[in-house]
Design an enzyme around this catalytic site. Sequence first.
Site, PDB file in Angstrom:
ATOM      1  N   TYR A  51      -8.663 -53.695   2.332  1.00  0.00           N
ATOM      2  CA  TYR A  51      -7.937 -54.393   1.138  1.00  0.00           C
ATOM      3  C   TYR A  51      -7.609 -55.810   1.127  1.00  0.00           C
ATOM      4  CZ  TYR A  51      -4.370 -55.378  -2.383  1.00  0.00           C
ATOM      5  OH  TYR A  51      -3.565 -56.049  -3.172  1.00  0.00           O
ATOM      6  N   GLU A  93      -7.957 -59.306  -6.651  1.00  0.00           N
ATOM      7  CA  GLU A  93      -7.635 -58.289  -5.736  1.00  0.00           C
ATOM      8  C   GLU A  93      -9.162 -57.672  -5.655  1.00  0.00           C
ATOM      9  OE1 GLU A  93      -4.270 -54.865  -5.752  1.00  0.00           O
ATOM     10  OE2 GLU A  93      -5.477 -54.717  -7.363  1.00  0.00           O
TER      11      GLU A  93
END
Length: 396
Positions: free
Chosen positions: A118, A206
């Site tokens: 992530y 993101e």
Amino acid sequence: MNLHEYQGKELLSSFGVRIQRGIVVQSAKEAVDAAKQLTAETGTGWHVIKAQVHAGGRGKGGGVKLAKNLNEVEEIAGKIIGMDLVTPQTSAEGKRVHQVLVAEDVYYPGKNEPQEYYMSVLLNRGTGRNMIVYSTEGGMDIETVAEETPELIHNEEIDASTGILPFQARRIAFNLGLSGTAFKEMTKFVTALYTAYVKSDASLFEINPVLKTSDDLIMAVDAKVTLDANALYRHRDLAQLRDLREENPIEVEAGALGLNYVDLEGNVGCMVNGAGLAMATMDLIKQAGGEPANFLDVGGTADAARVEAAFGIILKDPAVKAILINIFGGIVRCDRVAQGVIDAYKNMGNISVPIIVRLQGTNADIAKELIDNSGLDVMSATEFQEAADKVQAVLS
């Protein structure tokens, strides 16, 4: 301004970030043609079909599927295009899917196991610095990871005067447990990602997941990109990427009329001039036992036409049970606002919900007299508490 995944990936690629390649299409037939093209260009045998909507959790709602042959590509694309996709980040009605991204399969076999990470880039408002948040727990809900295993989330703050420094990119790669080719690839990926964030005037990148492939390449498999709308005047090309179909139609209409409007889920419509007063008015409504149905700042020129436009926007929401107009007459005189309310009310005919008007500032006394003598079903107030009491009365 939010971008679709395919738009975000194209932006990242323009700054040298390696991405999962794909082609966006609007029909099942186009999906088959795109799959054939991708196979010819990349050698991929399988394809991933991804719904293109402004919402996360698409896979959980059935908006991301793996196709192992062209028949499946056509079948899956045909089912996803036109569906109302419901995810944890949409309303119960979901979002209509108008297009899908046909992407290459990047989880191919090799000497190593693929690994997901992530990574996001955003502003730390507490320190006034940009920061890169990253974790080994890619592909999962980062909120759950933060709550249950916060030690697995790292962040790297960047000094805007220097930009990201080589040792910071290396530290990120090291904390992710990488070595060898993957380590070098990750440092390049992080540096290019941060450069893209700064130069595009973004407010959020993101990437979930960032993938280490079986041959140790690092790439963005997904891309959630939010651009700072206040900086779009510097990026005319990016401004053209806005997809109005993905936005609240009432907010789009209000923006076209020059009104600062945010749709909420309450029962009391607000019409205010100035963002600070608008926030205070929303607090007032809460204290009176109601819930604000919107944030609406009409600005400094609350004339009849502008007030009428604001009325029209507020009344599009069937949940509105009352309207509170709270205007401070600094730039604009209160009596002109009061006359604008009266004229707008008459032009629109019968308004079926109670209206409370609080005007303070220049010529507030004249404004109150105008409202009280108008003969319309409009209640005037002078003090905040008086307005709150009248809101409470009409709601009960």
